[in-house]
Design an enzyme around this catalytic site. Structure first.
Site, mmCIF file in Angstrom:
data_model
loop_
_atom_site.group_PDB
_atom_site.id
_atom_site.type_symbol
_atom_site.label_atom_id
_atom_site.label_comp_id
_atom_site.label_asym_id
_atom_site.label_seq_id
_atom_site.Cartn_x
_atom_site.Cartn_y
_atom_site.Cartn_z
ATOM 1 N N ASP A 42 -12.410 50.820 57.739
ATOM 2 C CA ASP A 42 -11.952 49.730 56.859
ATOM 3 C C ASP A 42 -11.272 50.236 55.583
ATOM 4 O O ASP A 42 -10.567 49.476 54.924
ATOM 5 C CB ASP A 42 -13.137 48.840 56.444
ATOM 6 C CG ASP A 42 -13.887 48.275 57.635
ATOM 7 O OD1 ASP A 42 -13.302 48.211 58.736
ATOM 8 O OD2 ASP A 42 -15.068 47.901 57.470
ATOM 9 N N MET B 41 -9.558 44.594 62.512
ATOM 10 C CA MET B 41 -10.813 44.713 61.765
ATOM 11 C C MET B 41 -10.539 44.968 60.275
ATOM 12 O O MET B 41 -9.392 44.926 59.830
ATOM 13 C CB MET B 41 -11.664 45.832 62.344
ATOM 14 C CG MET B 41 -12.391 45.440 63.611
ATOM 15 S SD MET B 41 -13.494 46.777 64.138
ATOM 16 C CE MET B 41 -14.500 45.919 65.343
HETATM 17 O O1 F6P Z 1 -17.042 48.409 59.160
HETATM 18 C C1 F6P Z 1 -16.417 48.759 60.354
HETATM 19 C C2 F6P Z 1 -16.304 47.554 61.272
HETATM 20 O O2 F6P Z 1 -15.636 47.966 62.435
HETATM 21 C C3 F6P Z 1 -15.639 46.336 60.639
HETATM 22 O O3 F6P Z 1 -14.235 46.469 60.577
HETATM 23 C C4 F6P Z 1 -16.143 45.251 61.533
HETATM 24 O O4 F6P Z 1 -16.171 44.003 60.871
HETATM 25 C C5 F6P Z 1 -17.537 45.699 61.865
HETATM 26 O O5 F6P Z 1 -17.585 47.098 61.648
HETATM 27 C C6 F6P Z 1 -17.963 45.404 63.266
HETATM 28 O O6 F6P Z 1 -19.288 45.767 63.414
HETATM 29 P P1 F6P Z 1 -20.048 45.843 64.804
HETATM 30 O O7 F6P Z 1 -19.777 47.203 65.390
HETATM 31 O O8 F6P Z 1 -21.457 45.642 64.450
HETATM 32 O O9 F6P Z 1 -19.495 44.758 65.690
#
Ligand code: F6P
Length: 361
Positions: free
Chosen positions: A141, A183
């Protein structure tokens, strides 16, 4: 000044990012060169809560992992030791003291914690309770304070840009609007960079709330001058001036909320307001997978190596950071609880606007 560091632990926490293995490799190699033993802790702080979930990492264990995505140690974003999610009648338990006790019992002298804001906040709490540690910022991010770049971001942007390239050809063939949801949580870095890199027409980011009328007007304007297709990049955390976030799953004390769905919503509204056919695609976890690009490998290696240097110098409670072109140490207390957002009047947004990208504002 040399500190008496003979055995260090290393862990990866939160969502994975391309380059984690490169950091682990650099930590193990730098430690080995300094005669320090390295212990890999599995699945974030689980390796401290359950000491059998740890292993000594030698040179052989990190051979060949530089170019591999993911993390050989495993990770979780549900392992907060302060509110550890186990099934008891009383709900989650506080394992923080157990982590601290096990850290000393395991004969560790210091920790390298590789993680995003969530993991670094937990690590900082443990530091305040006496654990010597250094943090390494990680996230696709790119939203961690006090560092101008995190590793994983470049690889994620490259993937999203490649996806946009592919969407261009099909959008053009069908005279459609193609919407790509990327994301980034509450920051628009991935959307902005991939939008510029991929030549998007509209980019919607959390930092600049949008209005659908403005988005539709931009797309219709393209139609009027003969461009019969358009590309829209939507950050998962983007929202209307008057609307809220698109949330898939609400957060809990031990788990952050999950964002998603804004791309589909934007696509539907575009069809309704412009009469043009629109399709959406969610790039999702594909952005986190695969091999790190060279830039991320180098940044991750520099962070890992510097983290060991900081530990050996007794500079605890710090985070490695990129203040381009240098790698520096910043106090973790200035990082935790902060989000580094896209500056709305910064040069990158101004550049995007100057090449005709509409932010819907
Ligand atoms: O922080 C990294 C990230 O990929 C974000 O961009 C996204 O909102 C989140 O993690 C997704 O998390 P998870 O792997 O729990 O679905």
């Amino acid at each position: 000044m040399a500190h008496n560091i003979k055995r260090i632990g290393v862990l990866t926490g939160g969502g994975d990012a391309p380059g984690l293995n490169a950091v682990i490799r650099a930590v193990v190699k730098a430690a080995h060169s300094a005669g320090v033993e390295c212990v890999g802790l599995e699945d974030s702080f689980d390796g401290l809560i359950f000491p059998d979930r740890s292993r000594v990492l030698g040179l052989k264990d990190v051979t060949g992992i530089l170019r591999i995505g993911g993390t050989i140690l495993g990770t979780t974003n549900r392992g907060n030791p302060f509110v550890y999610p186990i099934d008891t009648v009383d709900g989650p338990v506080d394992y923080s003291q157990r982590c601290i006790d096990n850290f000393w019992k395991m004969g560790l002298d210091a920790l390298v914690v590789i993680g995003g804001d969530g993991t670094l906040t937990l690590a900082y709490e443990l530091f305040r309770r006496g654990i010597p540690m250094v943090g390494v910022p990680k996230t696709i991010d790119n939203d961690i304070a006090e560092t101008s770049m995190t590793f994983g971001f470049d690889t994620a942007v490259d993937f999203a840009t490649g996806a946009i390239d592919r969407l261009h050809t099909t959008a053009e063939s069908h005279h459609r609007v193609m919407v790509a949801e990327v994301m980034g949580r509450y920051a628009g870095w991935i959307a902005l960079y991939a939008g510029i890199g991929g030549g998007a027409d509209v980019v919607l980011i959390p930092e600049i709330p949008f209005r659908f009328e403005n988005v539709a007007e931009r797309l219709l304007e393209r139609e009027r001058y003969g461009a019969r297709f358009s590309i829209v990049v939507v950050a998962e955390g983007a929202h209307e001036v008057t609307g809220g976030l698109a949330i898939v799953e609400a957060g809990t004390p031990d788990k952050a909320e999950r964002l998603g769905g804004m791309g589909e919503h934007v696509s539907r509204e575009i069809e309704r307001l412009t009469g043009k056919e629109s399709r959406h695609v969610v790039l999702g976890h594909l952005q986190r997978g695969g091999a790190p690009l060279a830039y991320d490998r180098v940044l991750a290696t520099r962070f890992g190596s510097f983290a060991v240097e900081l530990l050996l110098g007794g500079q605890f409670g710090m985070m490695t950071a990129l203040h381009s072109p240098d790698i520096v140490a910043v106090p973790l207390e200035t990082v935790v609880g902060q989000t580094r957002n896209v500056p709305v009047n910064g040069d990158v947004v101004r550049t995007a606007r100057s090449v005709g990208i509409c932010f819907g504002d």
